[in-house]
Design a protein around this motif. Sequence first.
Motif, mmCIF file in Angstrom:
data_model
loop_
_atom_site.group_PDB
_atom_site.id
_atom_site.type_symbol
_atom_site.label_atom_id
_atom_site.label_comp_id
_atom_site.label_asym_id
_atom_site.label_seq_id
_atom_site.Cartn_x
_atom_site.Cartn_y
_atom_site.Cartn_z
ATOM 1 N N GLN A 1 0.853 -1.193 0.000
ATOM 2 C CA GLN A 1 0.000 0.000 0.000
ATOM 3 C C GLN A 1 0.895 1.252 0.000
ATOM 4 O OE1 GLN A 1 -3.822 -0.146 2.399
ATOM 5 N NE2 GLN A 1 -2.640 -1.716 3.444
ATOM 6 N N ASP A 2 0.584 2.195 -0.848
ATOM 7 C CA ASP A 2 1.326 3.456 -0.949
ATOM 8 C C ASP A 2 2.798 3.242 -1.278
ATOM 9 O OD1 ASP A 2 -0.595 4.811 1.803
ATOM 10 O OD2 ASP A 2 -0.926 5.004 -0.360
ATOM 11 N N ARG A 3 3.116 2.152 -1.949
ATOM 12 C CA ARG A 3 4.490 1.869 -2.358
ATOM 13 C C ARG A 3 4.500 1.437 -3.809
ATOM 14 N NH1 ARG A 3 7.074 -2.762 1.194
ATOM 15 N NH2 ARG A 3 8.749 -2.514 -0.290
ATOM 16 N N LYS A 4 5.626 1.705 -4.457
ATOM 17 C CA LYS A 4 5.807 1.173 -5.813
ATOM 18 C C LYS A 4 5.838 -0.342 -5.730
ATOM 19 C CE LYS A 4 8.883 2.741 -8.651
ATOM 20 N NZ LYS A 4 10.084 3.347 -9.273
ATOM 21 N N ASP B 1 -6.430 4.084 9.096
ATOM 22 C CA ASP B 1 -6.664 4.871 10.307
ATOM 23 C C ASP B 1 -5.383 5.567 10.756
ATOM 24 O OD1 ASP B 1 -8.818 2.289 11.705
ATOM 25 O OD2 ASP B 1 -9.325 4.014 10.446
ATOM 26 N N TRP B 2 -4.300 4.813 10.770
ATOM 27 C CA TRP B 2 -3.014 5.400 11.180
ATOM 28 C C TRP B 2 -2.542 6.460 10.181
ATOM 29 C CZ3 TRP B 2 -0.950 5.799 15.643
ATOM 30 C CH2 TRP B 2 -1.093 4.791 16.599
ATOM 31 N N LYS B 3 -2.769 6.203 8.938
ATOM 32 C CA LYS B 3 -2.360 7.171 7.916
ATOM 33 C C LYS B 3 -3.102 8.488 8.122
ATOM 34 C CE LYS B 3 -2.077 7.660 2.932
ATOM 35 N NZ LYS B 3 -2.611 7.213 1.640
ATOM 36 N N THR B 4 -4.396 8.380 8.433
ATOM 37 C CA THR B 4 -5.202 9.580 8.672
ATOM 38 C C THR B 4 -4.688 10.360 9.881
ATOM 39 O OG1 THR B 4 -7.145 8.484 7.750
ATOM 40 C CG2 THR B 4 -7.543 10.431 9.103
ATOM 41 N N VAL B 5 -4.344 9.631 10.941
ATOM 42 C CA VAL B 5 -3.846 10.283 12.164
ATOM 43 C C VAL B 5 -2.501 10.949 11.904
ATOM 44 C CG1 VAL B 5 -2.913 9.806 14.468
ATOM 45 C CG2 VAL B 5 -5.104 8.825 13.782
ATOM 46 N N ILE B 6 -1.610 10.243 11.239
ATOM 47 C CA ILE B 6 -0.271 10.796 10.999
ATOM 48 C C ILE B 6 -0.350 12.029 10.104
ATOM 49 C CG2 ILE B 6 1.941 10.318 9.830
ATOM 50 C CD1 ILE B 6 1.657 7.410 10.832
ATOM 51 N N GLU B 7 -1.242 11.990 9.128
ATOM 52 C CA GLU B 7 -1.342 13.111 8.177
ATOM 53 C C GLU B 7 -2.203 14.252 8.706
ATOM 54 O OE1 GLU B 7 -2.813 11.224 4.640
ATOM 55 O OE2 GLU B 7 -0.792 10.712 3.940
ATOM 56 N N SER B 8 -2.851 14.047 9.856
ATOM 57 C CA SER B 8 -3.762 15.090 10.348
ATOM 58 C C SER B 8 -2.966 16.297 10.867
ATOM 59 C CB SER B 8 -4.642 14.531 11.468
ATOM 60 O OG SER B 8 -3.918 14.479 12.673
ATOM 61 N N PRO B 9 -3.536 17.494 10.757
ATOM 62 C CA PRO B 9 -2.857 18.685 11.259
ATOM 63 C C PRO B 9 -2.634 18.618 12.769
ATOM 64 C CG PRO B 9 -4.910 19.256 10.115
ATOM 65 C CD PRO B 9 -4.805 17.768 10.122
ATOM 66 N N LEU B 10 -3.439 17.782 13.459
ATOM 67 C CA LEU B 10 -3.319 17.687 14.919
ATOM 68 C C LEU B 10 -1.934 17.206 15.336
ATOM 69 C CD1 LEU B 10 -6.804 16.131 15.726
ATOM 70 C CD2 LEU B 10 -6.013 18.390 16.428
ATOM 71 N N LEU B 11 -1.396 16.219 14.617
ATOM 72 C CA LEU B 11 -0.085 15.693 14.985
ATOM 73 C C LEU B 11 0.992 16.743 14.741
ATOM 74 C CD1 LEU B 11 1.687 13.406 16.002
ATOM 75 C CD2 LEU B 11 1.831 12.546 13.674
ATOM 76 N N SER B 12 0.929 17.395 13.592
ATOM 77 C CA SER B 12 1.910 18.446 13.293
ATOM 78 C C SER B 12 1.843 19.546 14.344
ATOM 79 C CB SER B 12 1.645 19.053 11.911
ATOM 80 O OG SER B 12 1.866 18.094 10.906
ATOM 81 N N GLN B 13 0.627 19.890 14.754
ATOM 82 C CA GLN B 13 0.450 20.933 15.760
ATOM 83 C C GLN B 13 1.072 20.520 17.091
ATOM 84 O OE1 GLN B 13 -0.903 24.086 15.228
ATOM 85 N NE2 GLN B 13 0.058 24.320 17.222
ATOM 86 N N ARG B 14 0.830 19.267 17.482
ATOM 87 C CA ARG B 14 1.393 18.785 18.749
ATOM 88 C C ARG B 14 2.919 18.766 18.694
ATOM 89 N NH1 ARG B 14 -1.849 16.925 22.695
ATOM 90 N NH2 ARG B 14 -4.015 16.463 22.147
ATOM 91 N N LEU B 15 3.451 18.372 17.559
ATOM 92 C CA LEU B 15 4.913 18.357 17.417
ATOM 93 C C LEU B 15 5.458 19.775 17.528
ATOM 94 C CD1 LEU B 15 5.263 15.741 14.520
ATOM 95 C CD2 LEU B 15 6.006 15.440 16.879
ATOM 96 N N VAL C 1 6.728 14.021 10.468
ATOM 97 C CA VAL C 1 5.529 13.352 9.953
ATOM 98 C C VAL C 1 5.900 12.456 8.775
ATOM 99 C CG1 VAL C 1 3.368 13.759 8.706
ATOM 100 C CG2 VAL C 1 3.877 15.074 10.751
ATOM 101 N N GLY C 2 6.793 12.961 7.926
ATOM 102 C CA GLY C 2 7.252 12.169 6.782
ATOM 103 C C GLY C 2 7.939 10.885 7.220
ATOM 104 N N GLN C 3 8.729 10.979 8.287
ATOM 105 C CA GLN C 3 9.421 9.777 8.781
ATOM 106 C C GLN C 3 8.424 8.772 9.346
ATOM 107 O OE1 GLN C 3 13.067 10.273 11.131
ATOM 108 N NE2 GLN C 3 13.169 12.380 10.450
ATOM 109 N N LEU C 4 7.421 9.287 10.044
ATOM 110 C CA LEU C 4 6.398 8.382 10.586
ATOM 111 C C LEU C 4 5.622 7.695 9.466
ATOM 112 C CD1 LEU C 4 4.930 10.345 13.619
ATOM 113 C CD2 LEU C 4 6.296 8.278 13.668
ATOM 114 N N LYS C 5 5.321 8.481 8.429
ATOM 115 C CA LYS C 5 4.607 7.883 7.287
ATOM 116 C C LYS C 5 5.438 6.782 6.645
ATOM 117 C CE LYS C 5 2.378 10.097 4.046
ATOM 118 N NZ LYS C 5 1.979 11.155 3.080
ATOM 119 N N GLN C 6 6.737 7.050 6.528
ATOM 120 C CA GLN C 6 7.638 6.065 5.933
ATOM 121 C C GLN C 6 7.671 4.796 6.771
ATOM 122 O OE1 GLN C 6 8.783 6.341 2.966
ATOM 123 N NE2 GLN C 6 9.861 4.381 3.036
ATOM 124 N N THR C 7 7.714 4.972 8.098
ATOM 125 C CA THR C 7 7.696 3.809 8.995
ATOM 126 C C THR C 7 6.403 3.026 8.818
ATOM 127 O OG1 THR C 7 9.061 4.948 10.619
ATOM 128 C CG2 THR C 7 7.799 3.058 11.407
#
Lengths: 247, 107
Positions: A86-89, B62-76, B88-94
Amino acid sequence: MFPIVTMTITWILVVARFIIAVQLTRVGLRQKLPNLLWLAAFFYITGLGDIFLTLSPVTNLLWPFFLAVGLSEVMLVMFIQKTFYQDRKSPYLVFMAIALAILAADMITAQFLPYYSPFNWLWLIWVGHQAYKRIAADRAVEDWVKARYKLIIAYSLAALVAPLYTILTLIAMVVPAVAGLLYSPTALLVAQVGILIFVTIGIVLEYLAWVMPGRYQQWLNRNYQPTVQDEVELSEEEIMSQLKARL
Amino acid sequence: MSNMLNVLGASLAKAISAEELACRGLLRLTVMTSVEQLKKESNPRQATIQTIAYVNKMTYQDWKTVIESPLLSQRLANIGIKEPPSIVGQLKQTLIEQQSLFTMAAH
């Protein structure tokens, strides 16, 4: 005697496949993991295919078994894609094209044996191993979860035996010497027994991976020490002040 | 305890050089304030317990939505992180790299 033994084993394997399929369906629906429904479909289809294979001496119907082998490849591609990519190439389209080609070959040209593809199993071994390496040393991931990765890799290796025979039959089409060896009565018997043994091993491993009886799961986790402290101890203020103080 | 919460908590802890327990707490708080049914609970301890139960059932989306939400960026940003999008980018990558955990930890 031999046909009775093989038929008995095959029926046991059919039951095992359906138990795995039902478990995957239940977990997939309960935990909203649609990828598990693709894997469940794989086991339903292969189970049905085995029923037709077992009854074929009576019904003379072998094409449903060939169809099942071909369709199961498509299900496996979807499972791998949805689980790991998902979300990967992803090389998904390549593997889907191969799976559809195998399906077509099984329906059009296969006569006595279906064509088994090694590609999806090799893909699953590769991608499973890559994913396992990322969590192997992670103390936050429970041991039984790590074991599931290893079981999947193990049963994928076992599943390569049937495709290996397909490859040999394809070579035999162009190399007469190989054909002479492969189609001797002894070789055919060894192939049938060998494939049955490895299919059985594969299904046992699949059962352990996806049904994973409670006691077996507990045994796998026997040395696991959770690193997690009680989350409920920290209030919002404590969390924010700890993080601010750290940074 | 959710394997994905542990993994994301560890990833966040490594990214911002903080304790894993507090980082998991931060993610948990973000989930709590993102989900309507959890926001309604007034007792903090009960809210935490309900959030943990919710987290254990969260899917990849669900996790993708939470990580991408402005709430997480705001808390950080609130805890002093200068580049929340990078974290946020690193968390998404993980999350993407470890997505198979949802399947492997399902039972």
